[in-house]
Design an enzyme around this catalytic site. Structure first.
Site, PDB file in Angstrom:
ATOM      1  N   ASP A  96     -73.166 120.647  38.943  1.00  0.00           N
ATOM      2  CA  ASP A  96     -72.615 121.974  39.210  1.00  0.00           C
ATOM      3  C   ASP A  96     -72.689 122.761  37.896  1.00  0.00           C
ATOM      4  O   ASP A  96     -73.061 122.233  36.863  1.00  0.00           O
ATOM      5  CB  ASP A  96     -71.201 121.878  39.774  1.00  0.00           C
ATOM      6  CG  ASP A  96     -70.211 121.316  38.775  1.00  0.00           C
ATOM      7  OD1 ASP A  96     -70.599 121.063  37.613  1.00  0.00           O
ATOM      8  OD2 ASP A  96     -69.052 121.123  39.140  1.00  0.00           O
ATOM      9  N   ASP A 150     -71.394 130.752  38.791  1.00  0.00           N
ATOM     10  CA  ASP A 150     -70.890 131.745  39.744  1.00  0.00           C
ATOM     11  C   ASP A 150     -69.462 132.132  39.382  1.00  0.00           C
ATOM     12  O   ASP A 150     -68.781 131.424  38.653  1.00  0.00           O
ATOM     13  CB  ASP A 150     -70.963 131.213  41.180  1.00  0.00           C
ATOM     14  CG  ASP A 150     -70.254 129.881  41.352  1.00  0.00           C
ATOM     15  OD1 ASP A 150     -70.016 129.199  40.334  1.00  0.00           O
ATOM     16  OD2 ASP A 150     -69.945 129.511  42.488  1.00  0.00           O
ATOM     17  N   GLN A 192     -71.185 133.575  47.391  1.00  0.00           N
ATOM     18  CA  GLN A 192     -69.739 133.771  47.340  1.00  0.00           C
ATOM     19  C   GLN A 192     -69.363 134.838  48.371  1.00  0.00           C
ATOM     20  O   GLN A 192     -70.195 135.231  49.177  1.00  0.00           O
ATOM     21  CB  GLN A 192     -69.320 134.173  45.920  1.00  0.00           C
ATOM     22  CG  GLN A 192     -69.417 133.028  44.908  1.00  0.00           C
ATOM     23  CD  GLN A 192     -68.396 131.928  45.129  1.00  0.00           C
ATOM     24  OE1 GLN A 192     -67.401 132.107  45.829  1.00  0.00           O
ATOM     25  NE2 GLN A 192     -68.649 130.762  44.552  1.00  0.00           N
ATOM     26  N   GLY A 219     -67.074 128.671  47.059  1.00  0.00           N
ATOM     27  CA  GLY A 219     -65.831 129.416  47.242  1.00  0.00           C
ATOM     28  C   GLY A 219     -65.109 129.111  48.529  1.00  0.00           C
ATOM     29  O   GLY A 219     -64.218 129.838  48.941  1.00  0.00           O
ATOM     30  N   ASP A 269     -70.643 117.593  48.962  1.00  0.00           N
ATOM     31  CA  ASP A 269     -70.005 116.763  47.942  1.00  0.00           C
ATOM     32  C   ASP A 269     -68.514 116.957  48.091  1.00  0.00           C
ATOM     33  O   ASP A 269     -68.054 118.025  48.501  1.00  0.00           O
ATOM     34  CB  ASP A 269     -70.419 117.176  46.527  1.00  0.00           C
ATOM     35  CG  ASP A 269     -69.619 118.385  46.049  1.00  0.00           C
ATOM     36  OD1 ASP A 269     -69.940 119.504  46.470  1.00  0.00           O
ATOM     37  OD2 ASP A 269     -68.654 118.200  45.295  1.00  0.00           O
ATOM     38  N   CYS A 307     -67.977  97.629  59.701  1.00  0.00           N
ATOM     39  CA  CYS A 307     -68.338  98.194  58.393  1.00  0.00           C
ATOM     40  C   CYS A 307     -68.841  97.080  57.476  1.00  0.00           C
ATOM     41  O   CYS A 307     -68.195  96.052  57.333  1.00  0.00           O
ATOM     42  CB  CYS A 307     -67.130  98.891  57.771  1.00  0.00           C
ATOM     43  SG  CYS A 307     -67.475  99.560  56.115  1.00  0.00           S
ATOM     44  N   CYS A 309     -69.077  97.071  54.252  1.00  0.00           N
ATOM     45  CA  CYS A 309     -68.673  97.227  52.845  1.00  0.00           C
ATOM     46  C   CYS A 309     -67.834  96.044  52.349  1.00  0.00           C
ATOM     47  O   CYS A 309     -67.319  95.249  53.125  1.00  0.00           O
ATOM     48  CB  CYS A 309     -67.944  98.553  52.646  1.00  0.00           C
ATOM     49  SG  CYS A 309     -66.157  98.460  52.837  1.00  0.00           S
ATOM     50  N   CYS A 312     -64.223  95.634  53.661  1.00  0.00           N
ATOM     51  CA  CYS A 312     -64.059  95.172  55.035  1.00  0.00           C
ATOM     52  C   CYS A 312     -64.326  93.680  55.208  1.00  0.00           C
ATOM     53  O   CYS A 312     -64.316  93.167  56.328  1.00  0.00           O
ATOM     54  CB  CYS A 312     -64.889  96.046  55.978  1.00  0.00           C
ATOM     55  SG  CYS A 312     -64.172  97.708  56.111  1.00  0.00           S
ATOM     56  N   HIS A 337     -64.981 101.573  50.452  1.00  0.00           N
ATOM     57  CA  HIS A 337     -64.962 101.732  51.911  1.00  0.00           C
ATOM     58  C   HIS A 337     -65.116 103.199  52.314  1.00  0.00           C
ATOM     59  O   HIS A 337     -65.905 103.525  53.208  1.00  0.00           O
ATOM     60  CB  HIS A 337     -63.693 101.160  52.547  1.00  0.00           C
ATOM     61  CG  HIS A 337     -63.595 101.521  53.995  1.00  0.00           C
ATOM     62  ND1 HIS A 337     -64.323 100.872  54.968  1.00  0.00           N
ATOM     63  CD2 HIS A 337     -62.944 102.535  54.627  1.00  0.00           C
ATOM     64  CE1 HIS A 337     -64.110 101.458  56.139  1.00  0.00           C
ATOM     65  NE2 HIS A 337     -63.279 102.473  55.958  1.00  0.00           N
TER      66      HIS A 337
HETATM   67 ZN    ZN Z   1     -65.547  99.155  54.957  1.00  0.00          ZN
END
Ligand code: ZN
Length: 375
Positions: A96, A150, A192, A219, A269, A307, A309, A312, A337
């Site tokens: 950014d 900006d 903006q 914004g 993001d 999941c 991950c 999990c 997670h």
């Molecule tokens: Zn997970």
């Protein structure tokens, strides 16, 4: 796009919404869109190693110009291999411009046509950030995508103040384009306009006239309602060219992501998955879970059965114990997670768009989140 190092390929459009599936090509690899970028504010996604970050499914990450310029300094990052080498991430990176932090974190920011003068939130040191300096810093960081500086306003704001900030944002965008030198870095313009639909449209039209390889909507996520955010996307996105990626900055909750995808946004993001993860809040298809709640104490189930991950592999009872005992593994596992959840949500959205069934996908997710909402 004029520069061959960057391109956006539109792969599929949804039948009932403005959702689209695409691929954004950068010098450090491709990004499947719609896609979510984890936030690596200080050249690290908090708590995760690069290997763990990659395992969540992330393809592109975000770094913060304001933070990195203050500490350790863009020249230090450049000397240590640019942001890719510095943090050890060889995939695409977006930085950014510092605009948002300038108006949210820094002390005593004064804006003139030249730029902004502010005091660092770390040590009170006076600094100046102009459109040209923001480009110079991001060229030192070496990100794949840089953002124009900006003028960000908090909402609500007077219409006259919003119009003034909008016009300045366009003038600064023009100066940013003139200052950019690197051909391996794409510069995105930022729309903006607060909650003023006509100002949003005018700002978008003026930026498109300047011709950027990608466009962001900025914004938002600054205190407005979900409906207001959707209304601003409804008027802004149709102005943006179909052959360039569209990035909604700093948004948001899973529901915000799906509603924005439905309006044609490609990139997101947000700190929410990691920040909430550190605070014991987990995202699931059945709504959010607050792991400090007593009802999870003896629960043998994982956060989500399907999941893949690392979190999990454990029970909800164990994850709760980690937080109650103040163990650092708790925030790490929940960050993993939640980031995995966001990536799976975007992956599912891409698949659904490809099948022309995004509206049904969105409806199913919404129903699950509403049904499972923890009191
Ligand atoms: Zn997970």
């Amino acid at each position: 796009m004029s520069d061959s190092k960057f391109s956006y390929s539109l792969l599929a459009t949804d039948a009932q919404t403005a959702a689209r599936r695409g691929r954004f090509q950068t010098p450090h690899g491709d990004v499947d869109t719609p896609g979510f970028m984890p936030v690596g504010t200080q050249a690290t996604v908090k708590g995760l190693t690069i290997k763990q970050l990659r395992a969540t499914g992330a393809q592109m990450v975000l770094g913060n110009t304001y933070h990195l310029a203050l500490r350790p300094g863009a020249d230090v990052v450049a000397e240590l291999g640019g942001l890719h080498g510095f943090m050890g991430w060889d995939g695409p990176i977006l930085t950014d411009s510092g605009g948002f932090q300038l108006f949210s974190l820094a002390k005593m920011t004064r804006v003139s046509e030249q730029g902004a003068v502010f005091r660092s939130h770390i040590d009170g040191h006076a600094m100046e950030l102009s459109p040209e300096r923001a480009i110079e810093i991001q060229e030192l960081l070496g990100s794949d995508v840089a953002m124009v500086l900006d003028h960000v306003l908090g909402l609500p704001a007077e219409r006259a103040a919003i119009a003034d900030a909008c016009d300045r944002t366009v003038r600064w965008a023009e100066r940013s384009l003139a200052a950019a030198r690197r051909t391996d870095q794409a510069l995105f313009g930022i729309v903006q306009g607060g909650l003023e639909a006509d100002l949003r449209v005018r700002c978008a039209e003026q930026l498109v006239e300047l011709g950027f390889p990608g466009y962001a909507v900025g914004g938002l996520s600054v205190g407005e309602s979900h409906a207001e955010m959707c209304r601003m996307l409804d008027v802004t996105v149709p102005v943006l060219p179909a052959d360039r990626p569209r990035y909604l900055m700093g948004v948001g909750r899973p529901i915000d992501l799906l509603e924005s995808v439905a309006r044609g946004i490609d990139l997101f993001d947000c700190v929410m998955p990691t920040r909430n993860g550190r605070n014991a809040l987990a995202f699931t298809d059945e709504g959010t879970l607050r792991l400090r709640n007593a009802r999870h104490e003896r629960d043998p189930r994982p956060l989500e059965a399907d999941c893949p991950c690392a979190a999990c592999r454990h029970s909800r009872g164990y994850l709760r114990h980690l937080f109650m005992a103040g163990e650092m593994l708790g925030p790490i596992l929940l960050s993993i997670h939640n980031l995995t959840y966001y990536q799976r949500l975007m992956h599912g959205a891409r698949e659904a768009i490809g099948r022309g069934e995004f509206a049904a996908y969105r409806a199913k997710k919404l129903a699950g989140w509403t049904r499972g909402q923890e009191p």
